[in-house]
Design a protein around this motif. Structure first.
Motif, PDB file in Angstrom:
ATOM      1  N   LYS A 665      -6.331  17.927 -21.523  1.00 18.94           N
ATOM      2  CA  LYS A 665      -7.730  17.536 -21.750  1.00 18.94           C
ATOM      3  C   LYS A 665      -7.923  16.019 -21.754  1.00 18.94           C
ATOM      4  O   LYS A 665      -9.044  15.552 -21.560  1.00 18.94           O
ATOM      5  N   ASP A 666      -6.849  15.272 -21.981  1.00 18.59           N
ATOM      6  CA  ASP A 666      -6.984  13.812 -21.999  1.00 18.59           C
ATOM      7  C   ASP A 666      -6.614  13.173 -20.661  1.00 18.59           C
ATOM      8  O   ASP A 666      -6.569  11.950 -20.535  1.00 18.59           O
ATOM      9  N   THR A 667      -6.341  14.018 -19.650  1.00 17.61           N
ATOM     10  CA  THR A 667      -5.767  13.517 -18.398  1.00 17.61           C
ATOM     11  C   THR A 667      -6.659  13.840 -17.199  1.00 17.61           C
ATOM     12  O   THR A 667      -7.278  14.908 -17.129  1.00 17.61           O
ATOM     13  N   LEU A 668      -6.701  12.916 -16.254  1.00 18.28           N
ATOM     14  CA  LEU A 668      -7.334  13.116 -14.952  1.00 18.28           C
ATOM     15  C   LEU A 668      -6.262  12.971 -13.879  1.00 18.28           C
ATOM     16  O   LEU A 668      -5.311  12.205 -14.039  1.00 18.28           O
ATOM     17  N   PHE A 669      -6.453  13.686 -12.778  1.00 17.31           N
ATOM     18  CA  PHE A 669      -5.532  13.556 -11.648  1.00 17.31           C
ATOM     19  C   PHE A 669      -6.335  13.332 -10.377  1.00 17.31           C
ATOM     20  O   PHE A 669      -7.326  14.032 -10.121  1.00 17.31           O
ATOM     21  N   ALA A 670      -5.897  12.358  -9.550  1.00 18.67           N
ATOM     22  CA  ALA A 670      -6.557  12.115  -8.261  1.00 18.67           C
ATOM     23  C   ALA A 670      -5.502  11.780  -7.208  1.00 18.67           C
ATOM     24  O   ALA A 670      -4.524  11.077  -7.502  1.00 18.67           O
ATOM     25  N   PRO A 671      -5.667  12.256  -5.983  1.00 15.07           N
ATOM     26  CA  PRO A 671      -4.724  11.942  -4.900  1.00 15.07           C
ATOM     27  C   PRO A 671      -4.998  10.561  -4.316  1.00 15.07           C
ATOM     28  O   PRO A 671      -6.097  10.019  -4.431  1.00 15.07           O
ATOM     29  N   PHE A 672      -3.978  10.012  -3.637  1.00 13.71           N
ATOM     30  CA  PHE A 672      -4.071   8.626  -3.144  1.00 13.71           C
ATOM     31  C   PHE A 672      -4.123   8.527  -1.619  1.00 13.71           C
ATOM     32  O   PHE A 672      -3.814   7.474  -1.048  1.00 13.71           O
ATOM     33  N   HIS A 673      -4.515   9.583  -0.921  1.00 15.16           N
ATOM     34  CA  HIS A 673      -4.434   9.616   0.541  1.00 15.16           C
ATOM     35  C   HIS A 673      -5.663   9.057   1.254  1.00 15.16           C
ATOM     36  O   HIS A 673      -5.753   9.150   2.473  1.00 15.16           O
ATOM     37  N   TRP A 674      -6.614   8.523   0.516  1.00 10.99           N
ATOM     38  CA  TRP A 674      -7.864   8.063   1.119  1.00 10.99           C
ATOM     39  C   TRP A 674      -8.064   6.575   0.854  1.00 10.99           C
ATOM     40  O   TRP A 674      -7.589   6.032  -0.153  1.00 10.99           O
ATOM     41  N   GLY A 675      -8.817   5.915   1.741  1.00 13.98           N
ATOM     42  CA  GLY A 675      -9.094   4.497   1.593  1.00 13.98           C
ATOM     43  C   GLY A 675     -10.536   4.236   1.219  1.00 13.98           C
ATOM     44  O   GLY A 675     -11.282   5.138   0.807  1.00 13.98           O
ATOM     45  N   GLY A 676     -10.948   2.994   1.370  1.00 13.98           N
ATOM     46  CA  GLY A 676     -12.329   2.611   1.100  1.00 13.98           C
ATOM     47  C   GLY A 676     -12.728   2.853  -0.340  1.00 13.98           C
ATOM     48  O   GLY A 676     -11.960   2.624  -1.277  1.00 13.98           O
ATOM     49  N   SER A 677     -13.950   3.340  -0.532  1.00 13.81           N
ATOM     50  CA  SER A 677     -14.467   3.568  -1.887  1.00 13.81           C
ATOM     51  C   SER A 677     -13.817   4.756  -2.566  1.00 13.81           C
ATOM     52  O   SER A 677     -14.094   5.045  -3.729  1.00 13.81           O
ATOM     53  N   GLN A 678     -12.941   5.481  -1.842  1.00 16.41           N
ATOM     54  CA  GLN A 678     -12.222   6.609  -2.436  1.00 16.41           C
ATOM     55  C   GLN A 678     -10.733   6.308  -2.603  1.00 16.41           C
ATOM     56  O   GLN A 678      -9.939   7.225  -2.844  1.00 16.41           O
ATOM     57  N   ALA A 679     -10.363   5.047  -2.482  1.00 15.73           N
ATOM     58  CA  ALA A 679      -8.962   4.645  -2.671  1.00 15.73           C
ATOM     59  C   ALA A 679      -8.670   4.534  -4.163  1.00 15.73           C
ATOM     60  O   ALA A 679      -9.089   3.589  -4.827  1.00 15.73           O
ATOM     61  N   ILE A 680      -7.950   5.490  -4.701  1.00 15.78           N
ATOM     62  CA  ILE A 680      -7.741   5.564  -6.147  1.00 15.78           C
ATOM     63  C   ILE A 680      -6.958   4.366  -6.674  1.00 15.78           C
ATOM     64  O   ILE A 680      -7.102   3.995  -7.849  1.00 15.78           O
ATOM     65  N   ASN A 681      -6.171   3.715  -5.821  1.00 15.37           N
ATOM     66  CA  ASN A 681      -5.400   2.562  -6.295  1.00 15.37           C
ATOM     67  C   ASN A 681      -6.268   1.340  -6.562  1.00 15.37           C
ATOM     68  O   ASN A 681      -5.764   0.331  -7.069  1.00 15.37           O
ATOM     69  N   ARG A 682      -7.557   1.425  -6.266  1.00 19.33           N
ATOM     70  CA  ARG A 682      -8.489   0.384  -6.709  1.00 19.33           C
ATOM     71  C   ARG A 682      -8.530   0.318  -8.238  1.00 19.33           C
ATOM     72  O   ARG A 682      -8.870  -0.714  -8.814  1.00 19.33           O
ATOM     73  N   LEU A 683      -8.187   1.436  -8.892  1.00 18.68           N
ATOM     74  CA  LEU A 683      -8.259   1.514 -10.343  1.00 18.68           C
ATOM     75  C   LEU A 683      -6.952   1.143 -11.032  1.00 18.68           C
ATOM     76  O   LEU A 683      -6.923   0.916 -12.243  1.00 18.68           O
ATOM     77  N   VAL A 684      -5.844   1.106 -10.279  1.00 19.93           N
ATOM     78  CA  VAL A 684      -4.522   0.961 -10.882  1.00 19.93           C
ATOM     79  C   VAL A 684      -4.198  -0.512 -11.122  1.00 19.93           C
ATOM     80  O   VAL A 684      -4.273  -1.336 -10.207  1.00 19.93           O
ATOM     81  N   ALA A 685      -3.823  -0.836 -12.347  1.00 18.42           N
ATOM     82  CA  ALA A 685      -3.484  -2.218 -12.712  1.00 18.42           C
ATOM     83  C   ALA A 685      -2.074  -2.565 -12.234  1.00 18.42           C
ATOM     84  O   ALA A 685      -1.213  -1.698 -12.115  1.00 18.42           O
ATOM     85  N   PRO A 686      -1.825  -3.849 -11.978  1.00 20.32           N
ATOM     86  CA  PRO A 686      -0.516  -4.265 -11.447  1.00 20.32           C
ATOM     87  C   PRO A 686       0.531  -4.500 -12.521  1.00 20.32           C
ATOM     88  O   PRO A 686       1.172  -5.548 -12.566  1.00 20.32           O
ATOM     89  N   PHE A 687       0.705  -3.530 -13.430  1.00 14.10           N
ATOM     90  CA  PHE A 687       1.815  -3.608 -14.375  1.00 14.10           C
ATOM     91  C   PHE A 687       3.084  -3.212 -13.629  1.00 14.10           C
ATOM     92  O   PHE A 687       3.145  -2.138 -13.026  1.00 14.10           O
ATOM     93  N   LEU A 688       4.101  -4.045 -13.668  1.00 16.11           N
ATOM     94  CA  LEU A 688       5.319  -3.812 -12.898  1.00 16.11           C
ATOM     95  C   LEU A 688       6.512  -3.614 -13.820  1.00 16.11           C
ATOM     96  O   LEU A 688       6.649  -4.305 -14.836  1.00 16.11           O
ATOM     97  N   ASP A 689       7.373  -2.666 -13.438  1.00  9.63           N
ATOM     98  CA  ASP A 689       8.643  -2.502 -14.144  1.00  9.63           C
ATOM     99  C   ASP A 689       9.407  -3.821 -14.047  1.00  9.63           C
ATOM    100  O   ASP A 689       9.588  -4.359 -12.956  1.00  9.63           O
ATOM    101  N   PRO A 690       9.873  -4.368 -15.173  1.00  9.75           N
ATOM    102  CA  PRO A 690      10.533  -5.679 -15.138  1.00  9.75           C
ATOM    103  C   PRO A 690      11.847  -5.685 -14.377  1.00  9.75           C
ATOM    104  O   PRO A 690      12.323  -6.751 -13.983  1.00  9.75           O
ATOM    105  N   VAL A 691      12.442  -4.521 -14.148  1.00  6.89           N
ATOM    106  CA  VAL A 691      13.722  -4.454 -13.438  1.00  6.89           C
ATOM    107  C   VAL A 691      13.513  -4.253 -11.943  1.00  6.89           C
ATOM    108  O   VAL A 691      14.042  -5.003 -11.114  1.00  6.89           O
ATOM    109  N   CYS A 692      12.741  -3.236 -11.571  1.00  5.42           N
ATOM    110  CA  CYS A 692      12.614  -2.867 -10.159  1.00  5.42           C
ATOM    111  C   CYS A 692      11.260  -3.213  -9.564  1.00  5.42           C
ATOM    112  O   CYS A 692      11.058  -3.061  -8.365  1.00  5.42           O
ATOM    113  N   HIS A 693      10.309  -3.634 -10.404  1.00  7.87           N
ATOM    114  CA  HIS A 693       8.962  -4.022  -9.960  1.00  7.87           C
ATOM    115  C   HIS A 693       8.168  -2.856  -9.381  1.00  7.87           C
ATOM    116  O   HIS A 693       7.319  -3.047  -8.509  1.00  7.87           O
ATOM    117  N   MET A 694       8.452  -1.680  -9.884  1.00 10.35           N
ATOM    118  CA  MET A 694       7.632  -0.503  -9.568  1.00 10.35           C
ATOM    119  C   MET A 694       6.312  -0.605 -10.312  1.00 10.35           C
ATOM    120  O   MET A 694       6.294  -0.829 -11.523  1.00 10.35           O
TER     121      MET A 694
END
Length: 740
Positions: A665-694
């Motif tokens: 109930k606290d979670t949303l899921f969206a696929p990342f296969h689309w661009g433009g105004s439907q590109a879900i990675n527009r919402l993702v912040a650039p927090f990177l793993d300090p070791v591998c930069h994932m």
């Protein structure tokens, strides 16, 4: 009339022609082999894909993506000549002019801004030959340190963990054929039923044989239907759950002391850490009931044989490499590795995600998994490439950090081959702005992707049906993909493009290849004696069988099972890793109260540039849907199938709501296969793993509103957060709060 129809049909068959094109699916890491049958009837053609029944990985199976992969090859939007942007419009030009223009611009930019001002951005779908050559091209022809690839967003967390723990990174430690014989399986953050469906029968057979299957996922996926126990974990807390399982295993006496003493080190520190928390703590943080934590730990601990498989669900976090280590701790503590029916695996995502990271596309790597910072490795490869070691660049930065350097104008030109970074990167709004700031952008692709739309010049590349070369699948098996279909007249293979450019840059020596086989023969030599040793693998051998590396000589049969007697560290021991950072702040901030996680749907692959041009695949999944629980939707006055605003501190998108009770109930899921105004990675912040930069694709704090309600513009796109372990105390505090 019947006689006439029979006569007409007879004449039609006489004029028909059947062409067989043996190939491999261009998509996921299983790399299913198949034959495309082209039937020509007078003026029409029909196509049908037939799986290869002799394929030892896929078992002669094929999924919907593979069956329809050919459709994008024949799509009318395919680029068939170089395209130069003039006054905002793409104009076809000759290859001679395109190569001349690139070399002139590259020379001018490097003269003015320095060698490292040119960045090279590769892809995990390139063949081994092209991945190898791209790394060599960047460092020898361009002399730039700035090269990385989209595989950074796929396997970097698992690779970093495996290298740290085992001393070696290969997706699976065992062959898939071991799976049906095991007793227990943990699938953590992997939805194989949608992402690698042709390997699901291995797991079904294991279940039929009595194996107990545990699935860890915040959603009830198609994979979760296989489970005897589904742990619906809160996104971002998988590392804590793994520690809870290990605590149960310790408390109930399932630790393998003999294995730990003889083949590992560091267990003492981990053992101390296990005493620092309770199962109540684990349940509170993860949202998983204590009884289920105990049951899962007990089932894995008591079993004689077992497998743990992870994927992006637990890896694409700002502590992803640490999380993978926690699951490997379970494997080591119970001694379930290095033997039949027991081991660990990270399910590779991209078609050549394994091979692509072995031969030099990553910022810090040289061919054969050698390190670009290791003096011996540098001298060896420099000598092999016939250059002075001091002329070999040092390591660059990760894929997203290259985007930041474009914003800062440290990188002013970019050469992209086989990737679509303004859709695949986190902070996608900033990624687009960064590419728009470049002085010169060259994109090599089959289509005008969202990224290619920004290019100054697009170069047309060949398809999987046309491009011969080797791929390395999720088992570590090297396979030979044939390229029987001739490419369109003015379309070139990626390796041909690199050779042409190297010659124009006066670096022809070392790039005089006339076939993919010649490149592979050089790759074999370059990898000789390395961890990822391909020397014993040849095109001749691969024409008969796929071979798992390491394969050090021609009489070697490959290594389908790793670590049978020792691990790859110099002392032969694996290393336990206590949890580095326990998440704190499990609740989302009030303004962004929902936990957004991203992933795949079966019909599409990566940013969808190819699959959205396969009509049958697009028909099956025509637009991205954001999944949410009905009770969550009701709180926000959202109806099923309604368009909504979905937003985060980074930006906003518009998607259609899909109500399902198969998600937390606290979670949303969206696929990342689309661009433009439907590109879900527009919402993702650039927090990177300090070791591998994932980047932390799998956890974004978000909000949503019906489309009828206005929202203030969320497209900030310029918030340039540092990683969770860096920066000022103020920024570190914010990063910790926003990243569990």
């Amino acid at each position: 009339m019947d006689d006439f129809l029979k006569h007409f049909r007879s004449k039609q068959l006489e004029k028909s022609q059947e062409t067989l094109l043996p190939t491999q699916c261009p998509y996921c890491s299983v790399q299913c082999s198949m034959t495309l049958i082209e039937e020509a009837f007078m003026t029409t053609k029909q196509y049908k894909a037939k799986p290869n029944k002799e394929d030892t990985t896929s078992g002669g199976r094929m999924c919907i993506k593979g069956a329809n992969a050919h459709q994008h090859v024949y799509h009318k939007e395919r680029i068939t000549s170089p395209l130069l942007k003039i006054d905002g419009e793409f104009v076809p030009i000759s290859w001679e002019l395109a190569i001349e223009y690139i070399t002139e611009r590259f020379h001018s930019i490097q003269t003015h801004d320095g060698n490292d001002a040119i960045g090279v951005y590769g892809g995990g779908s390139l063949t081994n030959e092209e991945a190898y050559l791209l790394g060599k091209f960047a460092r020898v022809a361009l002399k730039t340190k700035h090269i990385d690839y989209n595989g950074r967003f796929c396997m970097s967390a698992a690779a970093a963990a495996s290298n740290a723990v085992f001393g070696l990174d290969r997706g699976l430690t065992n062959s898939l054929s071991d799976i049906p014989h095991t007793n227990v399986i943990i699938l953590a953050g992997t939805n194989i039923a949608d992402c690698q469906p042709t390997i699901v029968p291995y797991f079904r057979q294991a279940k039929k044989n009595g194996a107990y299957i545990i699935v860890i996922d915040p959603r009830e996926t198609a994979t979760a239907k296989l489970a005897d126990l589904h742990l619906k974990v809160r996104p971002g807390t998988d590392s804590v759950l793994a520690n809870g399982l290990l605590k149960v295993i310790k408390q109930e006496g399932y630790i393998d002391d003999t294995f730990i003493k003889s083949r590992t080190k560091g267990f003492e520190n981990l053992n101390t850490h296990l005493d620092s928390f309770t199962l109540d703590d684990v349940s509170s943080i993860t949202g998983v009931p204590i009884k289920d934590i105990i049951k899962a730990g007990r089932q894995y601990g008591i079993a004689k044989d077992g497998f743990i498989f992870t994927a992006r669900g637990v890896e694409q976090h700002a502590n992803g490499s640490d999380t993978v280590k926690q699951f490997i701790n379970l494997v080591l503590a119970t001694g379930k590795i290095g033997r039949h029916a027991s081991g660990f695996g990270s399910i590779t995502g991209q078609g050549n995600g394994q091979g692509g990271r072995e031969h030099g596309q990553k910022a810090d790597q040289l061919p054969g998994y050698r390190s670009i910072e290791n003096d011996l490795d540098r001298k060896l490869i420099a000598s092999f490439w016939n250059i002075d070691e001091k002329d070999l660049p040092r390591k660059g930065v990760s894929a997203y950090e290259m985007i930041e350097k474009m914003m800062d104008e440290d990188i002013t030109a970019l050469f992209i081959m086989g990737s679509n970074p303004i859709v695949s990167n986190p902070n996608a709004i900033l990624a687009k702005k960064a590419l728009q700031k470049l002085k010169f952008l060259v994109v090599v692709d089959m289509f005008i992707s969202e990224t290619a739309e920004l290019a100054d010049l697009i170069l047309p590349s060949s398809s999987y049906l046309e491009d011969e070369g080797t791929m390395t699948n999720l088992e570590g098996k090297v396979t030979l993909r044939q390229g029987e279909r001739p490419p369109p007249k003015d379309v070139k293979h990626d390796w041909e493009i690199l050779c042409l450019l190297a010659k124009a840059l006066n670096k022809e020596n070392g790039f005089e290849f006339t076939s993919a086989k010649q490149i592979f023969d050089e790759l074999r030599l370059a990898s000789r004696g390395s961890k990822a040793d391909y020397f014993g693998i040849s095109y001749e051998r691969l024409s008969h069988e796929a071979l798992a590396w390491p394969c050090p000589h021609q009489d070697h049969s490959g290594t389908p099972r790793l670590f049978e007697t020792r691990f790859a560290h110099s002392d032969g021991k694996a290393i336990f890793s206590p949890l580095g950072r326990i998440p704190d702040g499990y609740g989302a901030p009030p303004e962004y109260p929902l936990l957004l996680t991203t992933g795949r749907v079966m019909a599409h692959y990566l940013t969808g540039v190819q699959t959205r041009r396969s009509p049958d695949l697009l028909k099956k999944s025509p637009e991205p849907l954001v999944e949410m629980h009905p009770e969550t939707a009701a709180r926000y006055h959202i109806q099923h199938d309604e368009l909504i605003h979905l937003y985060s501190i980074q930006g906003s998108v518009v998607m259609r709501a899909c109500l399902t009770n198969k998600i937390r109930k606290d979670t949303l899921f969206a696929p990342f296969h689309w661009g433009g105004s439907q590109a879900i990675n527009r919402l993702v912040a650039p927090f990177l793993d300090p070791v591998c930069h994932m980047p932390a694709f799998k956890l974004t704090y978000a909000g949503m509103k019906p489309i009828t309600e206005k929202i203030e513009s969320q497209d900030t796109g310029g918030l340039n957060y540092e990683t969770v372990d860096q920066g000022s105390s103020e920024r570190k505090e914010k990063s910790t709060r926003l990243n569990v």
